[in-house]
Design an enzyme around this catalytic site. Structure first.
Site, PDB file in Angstrom:
ATOM      1  N   HIS A  88      31.867  19.282  68.355  1.00 49.03           N
ATOM      2  CA  HIS A  88      33.120  19.392  67.596  1.00 49.03           C
ATOM      3  C   HIS A  88      33.095  18.562  66.311  1.00 49.03           C
ATOM      4  O   HIS A  88      34.151  18.309  65.728  1.00 49.03           O
ATOM      5  CB  HIS A  88      34.320  18.994  68.469  1.00 49.03           C
ATOM      6  CG  HIS A  88      34.650  20.019  69.513  1.00 49.03           C
ATOM      7  ND1 HIS A  88      35.475  19.774  70.590  1.00 49.03           N
ATOM      8  CD2 HIS A  88      34.267  21.315  69.638  1.00 49.03           C
ATOM      9  CE1 HIS A  88      35.587  20.864  71.336  1.00 49.03           C
ATOM     10  NE2 HIS A  88      34.845  21.813  70.791  1.00 49.03           N
TER      11      HIS A  88
ATOM     12  N   CYS B 189      35.197  15.747  46.860  1.00 49.38           N
ATOM     13  CA  CYS B 189      33.756  16.001  46.950  1.00 49.38           C
ATOM     14  C   CYS B 189      33.037  15.337  45.768  1.00 49.38           C
ATOM     15  O   CYS B 189      33.448  15.517  44.623  1.00 49.38           O
ATOM     16  CB  CYS B 189      33.512  17.508  46.930  1.00 49.38           C
ATOM     17  SG  CYS B 189      31.775  17.959  46.807  1.00 49.38           S
TER      18      CYS B 189
ATOM     19  N   GLN C  84      32.037  16.589  73.081  1.00 45.04           N
ATOM     20  CA  GLN C  84      33.137  17.165  72.303  1.00 45.04           C
ATOM     21  C   GLN C  84      33.795  16.065  71.477  1.00 45.04           C
ATOM     22  O   GLN C  84      34.676  16.342  70.667  1.00 45.04           O
ATOM     23  CB  GLN C  84      34.183  17.761  73.250  1.00 45.04           C
ATOM     24  CG  GLN C  84      33.652  18.890  74.117  1.00 45.04           C
ATOM     25  CD  GLN C  84      34.650  19.239  75.215  1.00 45.04           C
ATOM     26  OE1 GLN C  84      35.590  19.998  75.006  1.00 45.04           O
ATOM     27  NE2 GLN C  84      34.458  18.681  76.388  1.00 45.04           N
ATOM     28  N   ASN C  85      33.379  14.823  71.714  1.00 44.00           N
ATOM     29  CA  ASN C  85      34.025  13.701  71.033  1.00 44.00           C
ATOM     30  C   ASN C  85      33.504  13.558  69.614  1.00 44.00           C
ATOM     31  O   ASN C  85      32.322  13.764  69.347  1.00 44.00           O
ATOM     32  CB  ASN C  85      33.792  12.401  71.806  1.00 44.00           C
ATOM     33  CG  ASN C  85      34.345  12.487  73.215  1.00 44.00           C
ATOM     34  OD1 ASN C  85      35.134  13.373  73.513  1.00 44.00           O
ATOM     35  ND2 ASN C  85      33.931  11.582  74.080  1.00 44.00           N
TER      36      ASN C  85
ATOM     37  N   ALA D  72      35.468   7.194  84.578  1.00 41.71           N
ATOM     38  CA  ALA D  72      34.079   7.591  84.303  1.00 41.71           C
ATOM     39  C   ALA D  72      33.131   6.399  84.368  1.00 41.71           C
ATOM     40  O   ALA D  72      32.012   6.521  84.887  1.00 41.71           O
ATOM     41  CB  ALA D  72      34.001   8.257  82.932  1.00 41.71           C
TER      42      ALA D  72
ATOM     43  N   CYS E  29      31.620  18.524  43.452  1.00 46.21           N
ATOM     44  CA  CYS E  29      32.442  19.484  42.705  1.00 46.21           C
ATOM     45  C   CYS E  29      33.903  19.057  42.594  1.00 46.21           C
ATOM     46  O   CYS E  29      34.714  19.775  42.033  1.00 46.21           O
ATOM     47  CB  CYS E  29      32.344  20.868  43.356  1.00 46.21           C
ATOM     48  SG  CYS E  29      33.265  20.984  44.909  1.00 46.21           S
TER      49      CYS E  29
ATOM     50  N   THR F 291      36.456  15.536  80.719  1.00 42.68           N
ATOM     51  CA  THR F 291      37.028  16.614  79.893  1.00 42.68           C
ATOM     52  C   THR F 291      37.943  17.475  80.750  1.00 42.68           C
ATOM     53  O   THR F 291      37.661  17.714  81.928  1.00 42.68           O
ATOM     54  CB  THR F 291      35.941  17.477  79.213  1.00 42.68           C
ATOM     55  OG1 THR F 291      36.582  18.550  78.501  1.00 42.68           O
ATOM     56  CG2 THR F 291      34.931  18.064  80.182  1.00 42.68           C
ATOM     57  N   SER F 292      39.042  17.951  80.115  1.00 42.52           N
ATOM     58  CA  SER F 292      39.998  18.791  80.841  1.00 42.52           C
ATOM     59  C   SER F 292      39.420  20.182  81.093  1.00 42.52           C
ATOM     60  O   SER F 292      39.973  20.949  81.879  1.00 42.52           O
ATOM     61  CB  SER F 292      41.303  18.909  80.050  1.00 42.52           C
ATOM     62  OG  SER F 292      41.037  19.459  78.775  1.00 42.52           O
TER      63      SER F 292
END
Ligand code: BJW
Ligand code: ZN
Length: 244
Positions: free
Chosen positions: A113, A142, A95-96, A226, A145, A183-184
């Site tokens: 993510h 961009c 998710q990082n 961890a 464009c 992770t929560s």
């Protein structure tokens, strides 16, 4: 590593969250010292916030890029890269958005993510890698464009890339061992992946400093930082220790 000394079942599937990068100095989101303690998520990490003040949102992301640029992957990232190198079947879902797993050598990585180091054009859909967005040139535009570009990350209320989500769900459904790290377990749909794996028969192992909504469902819980807990588990799992 001789296979007969292994005590875990492949495929190994890993889901990581911001806790794995905390020991590198990257702030987590929730809890003490977390990003959402000082910044209101809904002012910064939503499509509505970006529509109303893209420059403010970009200042937040430019600051986080600068912060992460000064951080190095830690032992936790390194052990996960090592597990991948020694496994036949391995998928990591993170998710990082910080890119620290890649910097530690991880290859089979799904950034569910998005990435802090990619930009996207909301107008024409162009995506590009960009390692430096200078503060004085915000918001970036961009190259195709000239519309205002956005960070290529998934904000609240936005759908995850359907292909990445599908690949992640398939991997979770096939997992023999599922590691959920730092992770929560509060943000969906990512938080549903460990439970999907568990329902499909995986051995679920949680690594976290604290209890989470997933703790009660885990087959093993390694409570603590961890980096040291992953090292301890991997040492045990590859030395013929107790079977998992
Ligand atoms: C350590 C440690 C150490 C510390 N060692 N451990 C079902 C129910 C309710 C709500 C929803 C639902 N389904 C969807 C929703 C809505 C929402 C959601 O989940 N809300 C909940 C918060 C209630 N989800 C969404 O909006 C998602 N989109 C969606 O569902 O779209 C539907 C849709 C479909 C079709 C069309 C349109 C829409 C998108 C979610 C995107 C999340 N985005 C963010 C920001 C990314 C960009 C950025 O970084 O700026 O992602 S939010 C933030 O949370 C970030 C993270 O990836 C994510 C998860 O956080 P994480 O990593 O778990 O961090 P923390 O801080 O929460 O936890 C850290 C943990 O580490 C703690 O447990 C510590 O103890 C631990 N720790 N140090 C080990 N050293
Ligand atoms: Zn464009």
């Amino acid at each position: 590593m001789p296979d007969e000394r292994r005590t875990f079942v492949e495929p190994i599937v890993v889901l990581t969250g911001s806790g794995v990068s905390a020991e590198s100095g990257v702030p987590t989101f929730r809890g003490e010292g977390g990003l959402w303690e000082s910044y209101r998520a809904h002012d910064l990490a939503t499509p509505a916030a970006f529509r109303s003040d893209p420059e403010l949102v970009w200042r937040f992301y430019a600051w986080r890029r600068q912060l992460v640029r000064g951080c190095k992957p830690n032992r936790g990232h390194a052990v996960l890269a090592e597990i991948e190198r020694h496994s036949q079947q391995f998928t990591m879902i993170t998710q990082n958005i910080d890119g620290l797993h890649q910097r530690a050598g991880s290859q089979q990585l799904i950034e569910i993510h998005g990435s802090l180091w990619r930009l996207r054009c909301p107008q024409c859909g162009q995506r590009w890698r960009d390692l430096a967005v200078p503060f004085e040139q915000l918001p970036p535009h961009c190259p195709e464009c000239d519309s205002i570009a956005r960070p290529d990350v998934v904000w609240f209320g936005e759908a995850l890339d359907p292909k990445l989500l599908e690949t992640s769900m398939e991997a979770a459904g096939r997992a023999g061992t599922f590691l959920v790290v730092g992770t929560s377990g509060l943000v969906h749909p990512a938080a549903g992946l460990p439970l999907l794996a568990k329902r499909a028969g995986a051995h679920l192992i949680e690594f976290n400093l604290e209890e989470t909504p997933l703790t009660a469902r885990a087959d093993e819980v390694w409570q603590g930082p961890a980096s040291s807990q992953l090292t301890a588990w991997w040492t045990e799992a590859t030395s013929g220790g107790k079977p998992t």
